[in-house]
Scaffold this motif. Sequence first.
Motif, PDB file in Angstrom:
ATOM      1  N   ASN A 158      21.799  47.566  31.033  1.00 14.13           N
ATOM      2  CA  ASN A 158      22.529  47.896  31.987  1.00 14.13           C
ATOM      3  C   ASN A 158      23.818  47.092  32.170  1.00 14.13           C
ATOM      4  OD1 ASN A 158      20.142  49.920  32.907  1.00 14.13           O
ATOM      5  ND2 ASN A 158      22.067  50.789  31.825  1.00 14.13           N
ATOM      6  N   PHE A 159      25.287  47.192  31.078  1.00 16.57           N
ATOM      7  CA  PHE A 159      26.493  46.139  31.670  1.00 16.57           C
ATOM      8  C   PHE A 159      26.885  46.575  33.311  1.00 16.57           C
ATOM      9  CE2 PHE A 159      30.830  44.828  31.272  1.00 16.57           C
ATOM     10  CZ  PHE A 159      30.425  43.405  31.546  1.00 16.57           C
ATOM     11  N   TYR A 160      27.068  45.214  33.997  1.00 20.09           N
ATOM     12  CA  TYR A 160      27.818  45.616  35.415  1.00 20.09           C
ATOM     13  C   TYR A 160      28.974  44.033  35.450  1.00 20.09           C
ATOM     14  CZ  TYR A 160      24.017  47.998  37.108  1.00 20.09           C
ATOM     15  OH  TYR A 160      23.476  48.991  37.069  1.00 20.09           O
ATOM     16  N   LYS A 161      29.851  44.883  35.714  1.00 19.37           N
ATOM     17  CA  LYS A 161      31.151  43.879  36.256  1.00 19.37           C
ATOM     18  C   LYS A 161      31.112  43.721  37.101  1.00 19.37           C
ATOM     19  CE  LYS A 161      34.653  46.866  33.442  1.00 19.37           C
ATOM     20  NZ  LYS A 161      36.289  47.040  34.421  1.00 19.37           N
ATOM     21  N   THR A 162      31.145  41.761  37.439  1.00 21.96           N
ATOM     22  CA  THR A 162      31.630  41.643  38.655  1.00 21.96           C
ATOM     23  C   THR A 162      31.986  42.271  40.125  1.00 21.96           C
ATOM     24  OG1 THR A 162      32.918  39.617  37.804  1.00 21.96           O
ATOM     25  CG2 THR A 162      30.248  39.272  38.260  1.00 21.96           C
ATOM     26  N   ARG A 163      31.863  41.815  41.496  1.00 23.54           N
ATOM     27  CA  ARG A 163      32.581  42.504  42.138  1.00 23.54           C
ATOM     28  C   ARG A 163      33.531  41.718  42.839  1.00 23.54           C
ATOM     29  NH1 ARG A 163      27.839  46.576  44.306  1.00 23.54           N
ATOM     30  NH2 ARG A 163      26.655  44.016  43.726  1.00 23.54           N
ATOM     31  N   SER A 164      33.205  40.101  43.064  1.00 24.63           N
ATOM     32  CA  SER A 164      34.066  40.183  44.614  1.00 24.63           C
ATOM     33  C   SER A 164      35.963  40.524  44.599  1.00 24.63           C
ATOM     34  CB  SER A 164      33.767  38.802  44.436  1.00 24.63           C
ATOM     35  OG  SER A 164      34.812  38.046  43.127  1.00 24.63           O
ATOM     36  N   ASP A 165      36.253  40.265  45.915  1.00 29.81           N
ATOM     37  CA  ASP A 165      38.116  40.402  45.572  1.00 29.81           C
ATOM     38  C   ASP A 165      38.388  39.843  44.335  1.00 29.81           C
ATOM     39  OD1 ASP A 165      37.439  42.546  47.601  1.00 29.81           O
ATOM     40  OD2 ASP A 165      38.311  40.981  48.923  1.00 29.81           O
ATOM     41  N   GLU A 166      38.253  38.407  44.097  1.00 29.69           N
ATOM     42  CA  GLU A 166      38.674  37.409  43.349  1.00 29.69           C
ATOM     43  C   GLU A 166      37.863  38.149  41.720  1.00 29.69           C
ATOM     44  OE1 GLU A 166      41.197  35.098  43.634  1.00 29.69           O
ATOM     45  OE2 GLU A 166      41.432  34.642  45.448  1.00 29.69           O
ATOM     46  N   ALA A 167      37.170  38.449  41.873  1.00 35.30           N
ATOM     47  CA  ALA A 167      36.867  38.396  40.391  1.00 35.30           C
ATOM     48  C   ALA A 167      37.452  39.869  39.945  1.00 35.30           C
ATOM     49  CB  ALA A 167      35.053  38.791  40.567  1.00 35.30           C
ATOM     50  N   ARG A 168      37.420  40.675  40.607  1.00 35.02           N
ATOM     51  CA  ARG A 168      37.918  42.064  39.758  1.00 35.02           C
ATOM     52  C   ARG A 168      39.853  41.931  39.810  1.00 35.02           C
ATOM     53  NH1 ARG A 168      37.171  44.935  38.159  1.00 35.02           N
ATOM     54  NH2 ARG A 168      38.026  46.669  38.670  1.00 35.02           N
ATOM     55  N   ALA A 169      40.327  40.969  40.145  1.00 30.85           N
ATOM     56  CA  ALA A 169      42.264  39.948  40.377  1.00 30.85           C
ATOM     57  C   ALA A 169      41.225  39.600  39.057  1.00 30.85           C
ATOM     58  CB  ALA A 169      42.194  40.088  41.797  1.00 30.85           C
ATOM     59  N   TRP A 170      40.746  38.734  38.909  1.00 31.67           N
ATOM     60  CA  TRP A 170      40.887  38.420  37.622  1.00 31.67           C
ATOM     61  C   TRP A 170      41.091  38.938  36.468  1.00 31.67           C
ATOM     62  CZ3 TRP A 170      44.019  35.123  35.053  1.00 31.67           C
ATOM     63  CH2 TRP A 170      43.232  34.314  33.779  1.00 31.67           C
ATOM     64  N   SER A 171      39.499  39.776  36.543  1.00 34.52           N
ATOM     65  CA  SER A 171      39.449  41.150  35.433  1.00 34.52           C
ATOM     66  C   SER A 171      40.810  41.350  35.144  1.00 34.52           C
ATOM     67  CB  SER A 171      38.239  41.523  35.897  1.00 34.52           C
ATOM     68  OG  SER A 171      37.226  42.123  34.387  1.00 34.52           O
ATOM     69  N   GLU A 172      41.088  42.105  35.918  1.00 38.15           N
ATOM     70  CA  GLU A 172      42.219  43.102  35.524  1.00 38.15           C
ATOM     71  C   GLU A 172      43.396  42.291  34.776  1.00 38.15           C
ATOM     72  OE1 GLU A 172      44.123  46.341  35.197  1.00 38.15           O
ATOM     73  OE2 GLU A 172      41.421  46.059  35.991  1.00 38.15           O
ATOM     74  N   ARG A 173      43.412  41.665  35.705  1.00 37.71           N
ATOM     75  CA  ARG A 173      45.071  40.586  35.158  1.00 37.71           C
ATOM     76  C   ARG A 173      44.988  40.056  33.543  1.00 37.71           C
ATOM     77  NH1 ARG A 173      49.200  37.290  36.992  1.00 37.71           N
ATOM     78  NH2 ARG A 173      49.724  35.080  36.012  1.00 37.71           N
ATOM     79  N   SER A 174      43.189  39.505  33.480  1.00 38.23           N
ATOM     80  CA  SER A 174      43.247  39.195  32.265  1.00 38.23           C
ATOM     81  C   SER A 174      42.702  39.927  30.626  1.00 38.23           C
ATOM     82  CB  SER A 174      41.726  38.080  31.739  1.00 38.23           C
ATOM     83  OG  SER A 174      40.934  38.833  33.073  1.00 38.23           O
TER      84      SER A 174
END
Length: 478
Positions: free
Chosen positions: A430-446
Amino acid sequence: MTVVICCRPSRRALLRWSAVVAGASLLPAVEPLSARASDDVQPVNLELVTVTETTAVLTWYTGAPGTDDGLGRMEPAPSDAEVLYGTHPSRLTGVAHGPSGTPYHYVELTGLEPGRTYYYRARSRGRDAAPTWLAAGQAAGTPYGDVFAFTTPQPPPGRHLFSVALCNDLHLGETVAGLVGQLPWIKGIEQVPGHPPYPEVMAKALIADARARGAHYLLAAGDVSSEAAPADLASARSILDTFGTLGDDYLIARGNHDRAHSGAPYGACSPGEHQGNDCFKDAFSTSGRTYFSHDLRGLRVIGLDTYDRPGDGGDSGGLSAEQHAWFEAELKKDPERPTIVFGHHPLFTENDPLAITGAHSLDAGQSLRILTAYGRTPGVFLHHAGHTHRNQRSVFPLAPRVVQQEVGAVKEYPGGFTLLRVHSGGYALNFYKTRSDEARAWSERSRQELSGQWPQLSLGNRTTDRNTVINRDLSGLG
């Protein structure tokens, strides 16, 4: 340091990527500003990331309509997050919420029943989230009228034994994401000024989420560094050491970015076998070799160095003759023993029409010999690879019992890891995205890499590219 996704493209690859970037104009248009109130938000990029037998993870983004943050997306607009769900499309009686006051939404549904079809809608401020558009797949599940559907699998048979986090492509030291070879029209994406370096953000989030999801062990399949600079390798080591002990709790394989380098920054490291100085070997080798076999509660884990060769990292991967001979001998020692192999380069890459070079995988001749060896080794059941920065599940005719699982990069969208849950009667991925606030922000930006086309290549076109359950007798493991 700037690091490219891959290598110098051929003329054919240039034409392919020209078509991809030009095709961005064919994406579905968003609702015009005139149809919305000025203080409204627009929920977009809905994705059904994870589906287990009892849970599902949904993510999406809310932006300010009519704005542009300079990357081709709406500026972030904090909002609420609500998911309505149920087992009938017209009776969504379950409700789940994510944190409010953020534009980066992450909602986990829990308490689901195995083998049931669920219907859902995700929304912010009462507006349904629009799914990420994929040319060859469905990002949010199966459309069913004005809702989406997914089916939970049955769990792997037997008792749960242990879990392993599979990850790759951390790229510590990188400062610009999304560059592709020397294509002049592809612009990279940098971290927002004043925020921590994104590889550190994502690597730290990896460790936190892997532990929170119950991982007992961690396998990192290469490219832990940007270009194997001693400081970047030290940073990677310090972050990974927060998970546990190298050689016991976590294992590392070399990627092409981790190869031996020449030049003053590398001069203090040990001489490389093929070229330059090998700072990666100094930082992560516990045995004097960069390939190994390791026992995890009876499970044989084989780590391959898939750039055991001279080169600049921009060509196909390859094993040295010595490593290849060792690998085949290791498989022959106990062909029935449950075995996982992990290494940076995939054996072959399926469904990869936009590969910009022939360098997305291991040397083809070696890959054929490895698959033939897997066919004679019934204990091998999983080959974990990185390098392509995408989620992709493949099974090849020469070794039909072996799943090759490519895992999306840690350091950028979709930004996460795959959890391998080992049971006595099978396993789940099962693939999971990481959840910290900074991680979610960078993932969405990238996700805006490649003119916003990066999800087409990286998320995985099928839910089964990210989530799989396989029945298999693993009862001999501890």
